[in-house]
Each structure stands twice: as C-alpha cells, then as structure tokens.
Design a protein around this motif. Sequence first.
Motif, PDB file in Angstrom:
ATOM      1  N   UNK A   9       0.989  -0.989  -0.337  1.00  0.00           N
ATOM      2  CA  UNK A   9       0.280   0.286   0.010  1.00  0.00           C
ATOM      3  C   UNK A   9       0.949   1.736   0.323  1.00  0.00           C
ATOM      4  N   UNK A  10       1.752   0.929  -0.210  1.00  0.00           N
ATOM      5  CA  UNK A  10       3.615   2.141   0.117  1.00  0.00           C
ATOM      6  C   UNK A  10       4.154   2.150  -1.770  1.00  0.00           C
ATOM      7  N   UNK A  11       3.722   3.096  -1.872  1.00  0.00           N
ATOM      8  CA  UNK A  11       4.403   2.298  -3.742  1.00  0.00           C
ATOM      9  C   UNK A  11       6.135   2.651  -3.635  1.00  0.00           C
ATOM     10  N   UNK A  12       6.457   3.464  -2.124  1.00  0.00           N
ATOM     11  CA  UNK A  12       8.400   3.367  -2.272  1.00  0.00           C
ATOM     12  C   UNK A  12       8.832   1.807  -1.196  1.00  0.00           C
ATOM     13  N   UNK A  13       7.606   1.285  -0.960  1.00  0.00           N
ATOM     14  CA  UNK A  13       7.841  -0.260  -0.219  1.00  0.00           C
ATOM     15  C   UNK A  13       7.409  -1.346  -1.310  1.00  0.00           C
ATOM     16  N   UNK A  14       7.598  -0.367  -2.348  1.00  0.00           N
ATOM     17  CA  UNK A  14       7.254  -2.258  -3.495  1.00  0.00           C
ATOM     18  C   UNK A  14       7.795  -3.413  -3.864  1.00  0.00           C
ATOM     19  N   UNK A  15       8.923  -2.746  -4.060  1.00  0.00           N
ATOM     20  CA  UNK A  15       9.982  -3.681  -5.011  1.00  0.00           C
ATOM     21  C   UNK A  15      10.681  -4.706  -3.114  1.00  0.00           C
ATOM     22  N   UNK A  16      10.350  -4.455  -1.801  1.00  0.00           N
ATOM     23  CA  UNK A  16      11.108  -5.096  -1.105  1.00  0.00           C
ATOM     24  C   UNK A  16      10.126  -5.787  -0.954  1.00  0.00           C
ATOM     25  N   UNK A  17       8.780  -4.938  -0.793  1.00  0.00           N
ATOM     26  CA  UNK A  17       7.369  -6.328  -0.512  1.00  0.00           C
ATOM     27  C   UNK A  17       6.983  -7.195  -1.600  1.00  0.00           C
ATOM     28  N   UNK A  18       7.289  -6.753  -2.545  1.00  0.00           N
ATOM     29  CA  UNK A  18       7.313  -7.903  -3.866  1.00  0.00           C
ATOM     30  C   UNK A  18       8.936  -8.996  -3.345  1.00  0.00           C
ATOM     31  N   UNK A  19       9.360  -8.500  -3.075  1.00  0.00           N
ATOM     32  CA  UNK A  19      10.535  -9.336  -2.947  1.00  0.00           C
ATOM     33  C   UNK A  19      10.222 -10.826  -1.780  1.00  0.00           C
ATOM     34  N   UNK A  20       9.230 -10.059  -1.072  1.00  0.00           N
ATOM     35  CA  UNK A  20       9.669 -10.767   0.009  1.00  0.00           C
ATOM     36  C   UNK A  20       7.478 -12.273   0.031  1.00  0.00           C
ATOM     37  N   UNK A  21       6.822 -11.611  -1.218  1.00  0.00           N
ATOM     38  CA  UNK A  21       6.262 -12.642  -1.623  1.00  0.00           C
ATOM     39  C   UNK A  21       4.990 -11.555  -2.359  1.00  0.00           C
ATOM     40  N   UNK A  22       5.407 -10.796  -2.178  1.00  0.00           N
ATOM     41  CA  UNK A  22       3.729  -9.813  -2.152  1.00  0.00           C
ATOM     42  C   UNK A  22       3.138  -9.851  -4.017  1.00  0.00           C
ATOM     43  N   UNK A  23       1.869  -9.641  -3.584  1.00  0.00           N
ATOM     44  CA  UNK A  23       0.948  -9.805  -5.120  1.00  0.00           C
ATOM     45  C   UNK A  23       1.384  -8.358  -6.038  1.00  0.00           C
ATOM     46  N   UNK A  24       1.881  -7.514  -5.511  1.00  0.00           N
ATOM     47  CA  UNK A  24       2.180  -5.615  -6.483  1.00  0.00           C
ATOM     48  C   UNK A  24       1.150  -5.521  -5.758  1.00  0.00           C
ATOM     49  N   UNK A  25       0.865  -4.181  -6.012  1.00  0.00           N
ATOM     50  CA  UNK A  25       1.066  -3.026  -5.214  1.00  0.00           C
ATOM     51  C   UNK A  25      -0.201  -1.838  -5.764  1.00  0.00           C
ATOM     52  N   UNK A  26      -0.973  -1.227  -4.766  1.00  0.00           N
ATOM     53  CA  UNK A  26      -2.372  -0.276  -5.014  1.00  0.00           C
ATOM     54  C   UNK A  26      -1.668   0.625  -4.734  1.00  0.00           C
ATOM     55  N   UNK A  27      -1.358   1.552  -5.704  1.00  0.00           N
ATOM     56  CA  UNK A  27      -0.825   2.696  -6.340  1.00  0.00           C
ATOM     57  C   UNK A  27      -2.006   4.207  -5.923  1.00  0.00           C
ATOM     58  N   UNK A  28      -0.860   5.337  -5.570  1.00  0.00           N
ATOM     59  CA  UNK A  28      -0.935   6.246  -5.147  1.00  0.00           C
ATOM     60  C   UNK A  28      -0.226   7.237  -6.757  1.00  0.00           C
ATOM     61  N   UNK A  29       0.688   7.124  -6.655  1.00  0.00           N
ATOM     62  CA  UNK A  29       1.865   7.263  -8.020  1.00  0.00           C
ATOM     63  C   UNK A  29       1.115   7.254  -9.331  1.00  0.00           C
ATOM     64  N   UNK A  30       0.620   5.732  -9.300  1.00  0.00           N
ATOM     65  CA  UNK A  30       0.274   5.531 -10.670  1.00  0.00           C
ATOM     66  C   UNK A  30      -0.542   6.308 -10.951  1.00  0.00           C
ATOM     67  N   UNK A  31      -1.855   6.980 -10.739  1.00  0.00           N
ATOM     68  CA  UNK A  31      -2.655   8.719 -11.111  1.00  0.00           C
ATOM     69  C   UNK A  31      -1.689   9.390 -11.804  1.00  0.00           C
ATOM     70  N   UNK A  32      -0.857   9.085 -11.380  1.00  0.00           N
ATOM     71  CA  UNK A  32       0.532  10.392 -11.974  1.00  0.00           C
ATOM     72  C   UNK A  32       0.838  10.395 -13.558  1.00  0.00           C
ATOM     73  N   UNK A  33       1.231   8.766 -12.579  1.00  0.00           N
ATOM     74  CA  UNK A  33       2.933   8.094 -14.032  1.00  0.00           C
ATOM     75  C   UNK A  33       2.592   6.847 -14.114  1.00  0.00           C
ATOM     76  N   UNK A  34       1.394   6.180 -14.642  1.00  0.00           N
ATOM     77  CA  UNK A  34       0.943   5.106 -14.636  1.00  0.00           C
ATOM     78  C   UNK A  34       1.547   3.923 -14.918  1.00  0.00           C
ATOM     79  N   UNK A  35       2.016   4.567 -16.351  1.00  0.00           N
ATOM     80  CA  UNK A  35       3.469   2.751 -16.971  1.00  0.00           C
ATOM     81  C   UNK A  35       4.165   2.844 -15.780  1.00  0.00           C
TER      82      UNK A  35
END
Length: 297
Positions: free
Chosen positions: A190-216
């Motif tokens: 739920x935090x854009x700045x912690x996405x990769x560390x959480x993915x490395x632990x097994x998270x399934x993705x991101x629910x992002x605020x930042x992608x409103x601005x830069x989705x790609x």
Amino acid sequence: MKTPVFTGTCTALITPFLPSGAIDYETFARQIDRQLEFGVDALCVCGTTGESATLTTEEHVKLVDYCVAHVAGQCKILAGSGSNSTETALYLCQHAQESGADALLLVTPYYNKTTQSGLVHHYEYLADQTDLPIILYNVPSRTGLSFTAETYQILSQHPRINGIKEASGNFSLLVETMAYCGDELNIWSGNDDQTLPMLALGAKGLISVVSNLVPEPMAELTHSFFRGDWEEAKELQLSYLPLMQALFFQVNPIPIKAAMAALGLDSGVLRPPLWKMDKGPRRELMETLRAFDLLSE
C-alpha cells in the motif's frame, strides 16, 4: 492457496470534484481511460485517495456503479467499502457486489476503532454476507488501529478474505504475517516506496497513488519483477523514489491532485477539510516534477 484478486499494479483513483462540489464524471472517465491505456492491472474506486471519507453514501454507490460500467471488464475493480460502522460497511459491500465490482477493499474501523477480537467479528460478519473476495486494508497512520499477525492468521482462514493492502510500513508485521498465513492471505503493497522489498518477500503487487500521475512506470515496476527482470524493477523503484516521496509532502491526495493539475491532467478540486498545498511543499513538488521532465515551465 488463494488465487489473488489481481497481480501487478492497481491505481487508487482520485475523485475529481467540480468547483460546485459535484463529482466530475466526464473527467473521471478520462482518468480511467488513461489508466487502461498504460496497462494497469486493476483500479480502486472510493479509496482513501478518492476522498471516500467525504463522499455521501449516494455518491459512493454511484461512483462505484459508474467505474464498473465504464471499465466494462477491461481490468479488475476494487470497490472501497470500509466504514467505522459495520452496518454501513455491509451496505456498501452489498451494493458493490450488485454493481459488478470484482473485490472489496475494507479499511479497519477508524476513530471509534475496536479490539482485535472486534476486528475478527467485523470482517467475518462482512465476509459471511457477500460473495466477493475481500482485501483487508491496514493503514494505522490514518485509522489509529493496526491488525496483528495473529488476527491476520485468524481472518486468513475465511474463504472470502483474499488478502491485505499493507500500508503500515511495518516490515516485522509483514514478515510475521507471511510466516503465519502463507498462501492463505495474499499481500499487496500500500506504499509506493516499499513496493520492491514487499514483492521480494512475496507480495502480489501494488495499490498505488503515484500511478495516477505516471501509470506506465508504476505498472512496469511490478510487471518487470514478475517476469524476472529484477534489475529493471530495482531501477524503477529507486529512480522514481524522489517522485514517490514528493507526492507525500503533505497528506494524500493533496499532492497528487496538485501534480496532476500542473501537468494538465484534470484532477478537480479537493473537498474540505482538504486544502490546496502550502507554498513550500508545493514549490518542492514542482521542482521534483521538473527534475523528472514532467513539467517544462
């Protein structure tokens, strides 16, 4: 093992309001289309970034209806349906199911809060009354209440409780929860700045605020990780960190709406008590946008 509602990036959509205070549905439709164009995997409507706390019940249900109808199955739709009243949450859950949403995002009860036992009863009651998968939402900085790993373990046993949007920033809680729950509870950052560390632990993705601005790039951050390109995922996480930080110089969604407006992307006004950015943080935000070549002026 529970199949995740989605894998990848979900944009937590802003809600554009007209100066009159009404929801600007034409602008909302353009926002949705832009997100779909750049390949996000899911959209969240009526979440924190969507200023759900200031929506009337009538506005809330209409916004979910509109989003589901406009997307028309092109991606998954998460309907924010949480409340500090269990019965209000139930109403929103049942409506979201009727609208055709794919899943429910349920924040912990805020202000009045509850105990851990109360959380279990609250969520099990709601899960028993719907056929949709539920994503729990842990954001104690806003609600004043956090799940424990033990509570997550209990709730993971319910077949319709699919996972967690973890925005606590507590990696000890994250690791403990994963150890307790395994594949019975999916986790999304739920935090854009912690996405990769959480993915490395097994998270399934991101629910992002930042992608409103830069989705790609935010979509590519998760997509590159899942196709095994860790270096690209790392580069995106680190290179976009200053922008992720700038969009939280003040309380969300004040900065994201200011940034979108500066780039000519319709964002509408804020609903009070949210107010325009203070001069200092706004100046820093604009400087960050220029540094990313997003703003030329």
